[in-house]
Design an enzyme around this catalytic site. Structure first.
Site, PDB file in Angstrom:
ATOM      1  CD  GLU A 186       6.475   6.560   5.569  1.00  0.00           C
ATOM      2  OE1 GLU A 186       6.652   5.583   5.516  1.00  0.00           O
ATOM      3  OE2 GLU A 186       5.951   6.888   6.096  1.00  0.00           O
ATOM      4  CG  HIS A 212       3.930   3.216   6.184  1.00  0.00           C
ATOM      5  ND1 HIS A 212       4.257   3.918   6.125  1.00  0.00           N
ATOM      6  CD2 HIS A 212       2.928   2.285   7.003  1.00  0.00           C
ATOM      7  CE1 HIS A 212       2.992   4.311   7.185  1.00  0.00           C
ATOM      8  NE2 HIS A 212       2.445   3.279   6.559  1.00  0.00           N
TER       9      HIS A 212
END
Length: 728
Positions: free
Chosen positions: A254, A297
């Site tokens: 990601e 995150h």
């Protein structure tokens, strides 16, 4: 790192920043599976867990650890006891010891799982390092970054202990039935595909797809989504290369950091030096990430010199990796590339192979990729605290760093200097560039890592000074630059900053330093988890934060409105537009897990937007909403309220793959939302993972107008139909 971008943005779609290969990590870790850079690299072999692995739990008697241990023991994990500080006795019929060192002496464990809260986790990790436990697995989220850097300073000087995490689901051997983490066990099938992932939920999606295809998994390593990972992609690839149980590999990446590009470099070299390389496939999330925001995150943001989701995708693809756009496709894709390679992914037979097979679609990048997001620059952050210019100037002044107005006219020679984190080096670093020109800064910035405990050495300072092209400046100016570096480091360490950076230039007579444009960001985990830096975090101005985002924060939800799609504009600097002219056919997304939430938005944009045919409505996500791994029924109800407060939303898409999150609890939350919020928009629900059958039963009994699916692609098609989007 936080300066605005300009015309050079579009070039980043095609070219990876040159700085990615400079001053980020030891090159030997990229190009050789046997070369050793330091003692910590010697511990990579400790990742190879299995039936032989003896496991202890720290925080063994806690509620979460107890439930997890029961499941893991029943599955076959060899848990031999646990630790409770200053405690002793038995728990679950196993010994409880007062310290990790005592557990090492009496129980001889190979690994420890740390099941304590974030504020207790650093001390628990350090205790395990001091006791020389071979493998340390930390699952806690919101461990302060400076604690993690201190821990890695310890790890880098030893060769006994390896860390997985933090903020990770853990590590699991499906073949060896050894779980150290909280992965959903019914999803796993013994097999021969190795997986390494930043995202827990995307790894569960991947495992589910492989299991439905009958392929199964060998070893699954959760790299985790923190700014710094104890084990990264290259570490895992080096394990998989020599693992006889692994026939093929999957990478789940990601946006944020450079680990994907480093993996691409390693893979390119691996494919050159090995006659029969193992096939590798990957997915990357974050194409539709909101500009300037932390996407759930703690590490999901793009800093200076770091690649975007697009550049990561291209780097892996150019290295020969087979790319997919959603992990539900991995089952079919891995069958195909294993067949092409001649490798056998079906050595282990199981009745699970008779489970339903799912088709897959060829992966591609979006036909109209968005420009990469600007680096984090908004004060509306749930993971970072940003100070205003006045607040920054006042704080810097207290550290003997006076801030001047930006020089006018602009000086011919400017410089960028700061202290930030070097993710790959797992340490702080000096970040420097001999320019502040936004068209050049991203490509010319370099990092100069140093040890967290010792601070920047004279050699490090001199290297940065030379790169700034100030080593030939008059002595007085050079002395001021060195003092500036030292003072920035003092502020960075004492205030637990993520970045402390300034622009600078020399006065007309070249002997005086002018410092301006301060950029200060701080780690809010230090305050939220440990109640440190309270005086700093009390400076936060919540009047600039939309009420919906404040409400989300209180419930532990990450909620970020996204920009309305338009076929006529690709601006990433425009805030979400909610007006009479705004689209009213967007999709409100409710997802558990940051990685899955990013990927859901990516796929919705890819499947349902119509840039090639402006006559069709362009449908995409209205928001990023991550309920977190510990969502409750009330959290889900609140999430519906937040989503439906946006008039652009025409349909709500609930996409859940349960690990810690229970699908039946999600279903109960949806029913609660219908009662409390009054849901008048169509709702599409897709439930997979823990208690998925129970969740579907709850929804069926409720007899509500909910369209439920277990297949992701079918759910997306229905969402597209209800919103009026879709490709011709």
């Amino acid at each position: 790192m936080f300066l605005p971008y300009s015309r050079y943005l579009s070039r980043m779609l095609l070219h990876r920043p040159k700085s990615l290969s400079l001053n980020l990590r030891p090159l030997c870790s990229l190009f050789s599976s046997s070369a050793r850079c330091n003692g910590y690299d010697d511990t990579i072999q400790n990742l190879k867990i299995g039936k032989h692995t003896r496991v202890i739990f720290q925080g063994f008697t806690g509620k979460q650890a107890t439930a997890n241990a029961k499941e893991s023991i029943e599955w076959g994990t060899q848990i031999v006891g646990g630790v409770k500080p200053n405690g002793s006795g038995e728990h679950l019929g196993l010994p409880v010891l007062p310290s990790v060192r005592a557990a090492m002496e009496q129980l001889k464990p190979d690994a420890t799982g740390i099941y304590v809260a974030a504020h207790q986790a650093p001390a628990a990790i350090e205790e395990a390092i001091e006791a020389e436990v071979p493998l340390i697995v930390a699952v806690a989220e919101h461990i302060p970054l400076h604690d993690i850097m201190r821990i890695h300073s310890m790890l880098s000087t030893q060769s006994k202990s390896r860390l997985v995490g933090a903020n990770a689901p853990g590590i699991i051997s499906a073949i060896g039935h050894c779980r150290i983490g909280f992965q959903p066990l019914p999803t796993f099938l013994p097999g021969h595909i190795g997986i390494v992932a930043k995202s827990g939920t995307l790894s569960y999606e991947t495992v589910g797809s492989l299991t439905r295809a009958g392929l199964g998994q060998s070893l699954c390593i959760g790299m985790g989504g923190d700014v710094i990972a104890g084990t990264n992609f290259v570490d895992a690839l080096r394990v998989f290369e020599h693992d006889n149980d692994t026939e093929a590999i999957i990478i789940i990446g990601e946006l944020g950091g450079t680990s994907e590009e480093e993996a691409a470099d390693w893979i390119a070299d691996y494919r050159k030096r090995v006659r029969d390389p193992k096939p590798i496939a990957a997915v990357v999330g974050g194409f539709q990430a909101a500009p300037g925001r932390v996407m759930g995150h703690a590490g999901a943001w793009t800093g200076l010199g770091e690649g975007t989701a697009e550049s990561k995708y291209k780097a892996l693809e150019n290295a020969g990796v087979t790319m997919v756009d959603h992990p539900a496709k991995f089952g079919g894709v891995m069958k195909e590339i294993l067949a092409i390679s001649g490798r056998d992914g079906f050595k282990i037979q199981s009745a699970t192979q008779a489970q339903q097979r799912r088709s897959y679609h060829t992966s591609r990048l979006p036909t109209r990729p968005r420009p990469p997001p600007a680096t984090v620059q908004s004060s509306r952050q749930q993971r970072l605290l940003h100070l205003t210019a006045d607040q920054s100037s006042s704080l810097l002044k207290s550290y003997k760093i006076p801030i001047s107005p930006k020089p006018f006219p602009a000086p011919e020679s400017t410089h960028f200097l700061g202290i930030t984190v070097a993710r790959s080096a797992r340490s702080p670093c000096i970040i420097a560039a001999p320019t502040t020109n936004p068209e050049q800064l991203h490509y010319r910035v370099q990092r100069f890592p140093f040890d967290f405990r010792n601070g920047p050495s004279q050699d490090t300072i001199q290297s940065a000074l030379s790169y700034l092209q100030l080593d030939a400046a008059p002595l007085k100016a050079k002395t001021q630059v060195v003092e500036l570096m030292q003072n920035l480091w003092k502020l960075y360490r004492e205030k637990e900053a993520i970045i402390a950076a300034v622009s600078l230039s020399l006065s007309n007579n070249q002997d005086e330093l002018i410092v301006y444009n301060p950029y200060l960001y701080f780690d809010d985990a230090a305050f939220k988890s440990n109640k440190r830096q309270s005086e700093l975090h009390n400076l936060r101005d919540t009047s600039t934060v939309p009420p919906t985002e404040l409400e989300a924060e209180k419930s532990g939800i990450v909620f970020i409105p996204l920009v309305s799609p338009s076929p006529f504009s690709t601006s990433t600097q425009t805030p979400p537009t909610i007006s009479a002219e705004a689209p009213t056919n967007l999709i409100g997304t409710l997802v558990n897990g940051a990685g899955l939430a990013m990927n859901t938005n990516d796929v919705l944009h890819l499947r349902l937007s119509s840039p090639q045919n402006p006559s069709l409505p362009s449908t995409s996500s209205a928001n990023f909403l991550d309920t977190g791994g510990k969502a409750t029924s009330q959290t889900i109800s609140t999430s519906f309220k937040l989503i439906l407060s946006d008039p652009r939303v025409s349909v709500v898409f609930v996409n859940i793959f349960g690990g810690l999150t229970l699908c039946d609890m999600i279903a109960e939350g949806i029913i609660l939302a219908f009662k409390e919020v009054g849901v008048e928009k169509p709702v599409v629900v897709r439930l997979r993972g823990t208690n998925e059958e129970m969740g579907r039963e709850v929804l069926e009994k409720a007899s509500l107008p909910i369209r439920a699916f277990d297949d992701f692609e079918e759910a997306v098609k229905e969402v597209g139909r209800l919103s009026g989007g879709g490709r011709p």
